[in-house]
Motif scaffolding. Structure first.
Motif, PDB file in Angstrom:
ATOM      1  N   ILE A  14       0.853  -1.188   0.000  1.00 45.12           N
ATOM      2  CA  ILE A  14       0.000   0.000   0.000  1.00 45.12           C
ATOM      3  C   ILE A  14       0.886   1.234   0.000  1.00 45.12           C
ATOM      4  O   ILE A  14       1.710   1.412   0.895  1.00 45.12           O
ATOM      5  N   GLY A  15       0.724   2.095  -0.982  1.00 40.41           N
ATOM      6  CA  GLY A  15       1.526   3.311  -1.082  1.00 40.41           C
ATOM      7  C   GLY A  15       0.953   4.467  -0.282  1.00 40.41           C
ATOM      8  O   GLY A  15      -0.223   4.453   0.109  1.00 40.41           O
ATOM      9  N   SER A  16       1.776   5.474  -0.058  1.00 44.09           N
ATOM     10  CA  SER A  16       1.361   6.641   0.729  1.00 44.09           C
ATOM     11  C   SER A  16       0.151   7.342   0.126  1.00 44.09           C
ATOM     12  O   SER A  16      -0.747   7.797   0.847  1.00 44.09           O
ATOM     13  N   ALA A  17       0.117   7.448  -1.214  1.00 46.31           N
ATOM     14  CA  ALA A  17      -0.963   8.182  -1.866  1.00 46.31           C
ATOM     15  C   ALA A  17      -2.326   7.537  -1.627  1.00 46.31           C
ATOM     16  O   ALA A  17      -3.355   8.216  -1.698  1.00 46.31           O
ATOM     17  N   LEU A  18      -2.351   6.216  -1.374  1.00 46.33           N
ATOM     18  CA  LEU A  18      -3.611   5.545  -1.093  1.00 46.33           C
ATOM     19  C   LEU A  18      -4.070   5.795   0.338  1.00 46.33           C
ATOM     20  O   LEU A  18      -5.267   5.867   0.613  1.00 46.33           O
TER      21      LEU A  18
END
Length: 368
Positions: A14-18
């Protein structure tokens, strides 16, 4: 064709933008709650789930009021220290209503590059999963400098998949897969739904990392795919922004699947078999018979130790007559092995002065 419904042990990146709203810096709590629903459903059918999550620096910089744009190393590490607490709390809050216990695991590149740390990380992860915990893994940004950083969570997630022996890895991304060209620039670009081999042509589709013309960070995803598939793990790239992204993937949402050519256990055995032993242990007839039945090698079954080796080093396993039976990664140094050979596992603590592990070589770290 790989499918999420077949996963037995799944790693999700899971990336930061999500997780964090780019405008406000606030946690996207509703989206995280939907992901927690997905995790709970997967666990209910017997799938073990590990989450590799960015977000600590993004959360921390908002709390500390740090400016937008690149941060100095010290500022990034300070933001991570503040944000890691919030990140762990966010996952605990989202997963607890489903009866799921979470555990935080912070790692650096050294933890996978060093065999001793690698074995420790693997044992910890295995124990957490066995106890029903969902590990939340992140790079330890509070201490990691450039020399010991993964640098991106795509490759970190792939390495976690390798370490944990996962059979599937899902990268939740801002794109729904790998395209033959940049779909934003080329209307003829098409998504590749299945990749059986990472060829130079496939790598070229990800863009040129040296010139900075990567398409949506796709270069690191291809690197992650190579790490994962070489270790027997299928990998998917799919759009992560909608609610319940794992349910969407399971129901046929667009994605690119990179297929492994073997299973994780076979890939691990092949990796061990290629190592050069640093020493050897000779076993008795009872231990040789137990190994043949798939058991671990206990100190009680060893009657001789040769060579100098450390924890995590490969050592040869010899029969009572000196014939080579196999190879494995030692959980003890050669000095420790000599001290406990022929002794029961229950005696290890008294002999060494600390509580050690029951097996000198675990069956998962051994090839015969």
């Amino acid at each position: 064709m790989a499918a999420l419904k077949d996963a037995r042990r799944l790693v999700v990146k899971i990336g930061s933008a999500l997780l964090v709203d780019r405008t406000t810096g606030a946690l996207r709590a509703d989206w995280l709650a939907s992901l927690a629903e997905d995790v709970a459903r997967l666990r209910k059918r017997g799938c073990q789930v590990i989450l590799v999550s960015s977000g600590s620096i993004a959360l921390g910089r908002g709390i500390l009021g740090l400016p937008t744009g690149p941060l100095a190393l010290e500022q990034s590490q300070a933001a991570a220290a503040v944000g890691q607490i919030r990140l762990a709390q966010a996952y605990e809050t989202a997963l607890a209503p489903h009866g799921i216990i979470t555990g935080q695991v912070l790692v650096t590149l050294e933890d996978s590059a060093d065999r001793r740390r690698y074995l420790n990380s693997r044992a910890t992860m295995e124990t957490l999963l066995t106890l029903g915990v969902t590990p939340i893994v992140n790079e330890n940004d509070t201490v990691a400098t450039d020399e010991i950083r993964y640098g991106d969570n795509d490759r970190l997630a792939a390495q976690v998949a390798v370490t944990s022996g996962a059979d599937q890895l899902v990268l939740l991304s801002d794109v729904d897969g790998l395209y033959t060209a940049n779909p934003g620039l080329d209307p003829t670009a098409r998504r590749l739904d299945q990749i059986t081999q990472i060829t130079p042509e496939i790598e070229a589709m990800a863009g040129d990392g040296l010139s900075g013309l990567s398409k949506g960070g796709m270069i690191t995803k291809i690197m992650a795919a190579r790490i994962a598939t070489d270790a027997g793990c299928d990998m998917a790239i799919t759009l992560g922004s909608p609610d319940n992204p794992l349910l969407a993937l399971e129901n046929g949402a667009p994605a690119s699947w990179f297929l492994a050519q073997t299973d994780p256990q076979a890939a691990r055995k092949r990796w061990i078999a290629a190592m050069k032993p640093r020493g050897d242990v000779r076993v008795d007839a009872g231990a040789a018979e137990a190994l043949d039945k798939g058991k671990s090698l206990l100190p009680a079954g060893i009657n001789a130790v040769s060579g100098e080796f450390g924890r995590g080093d490969p050592i040869a396993i010899l029969s009572p007559t000196g014939a080579r039976l196999g190879l494995g990664l030692s959980r003890y140094t050669s000095q420790e092995a000599r001290s406990i050979m022929g002794r029961r596992s229950a005696d290890i603590e008294q002999i060494l002065g600390y509580k050690g592990r029951a097996a000198l070589i675990h069956r998962d770290d051994m090839v015969l």
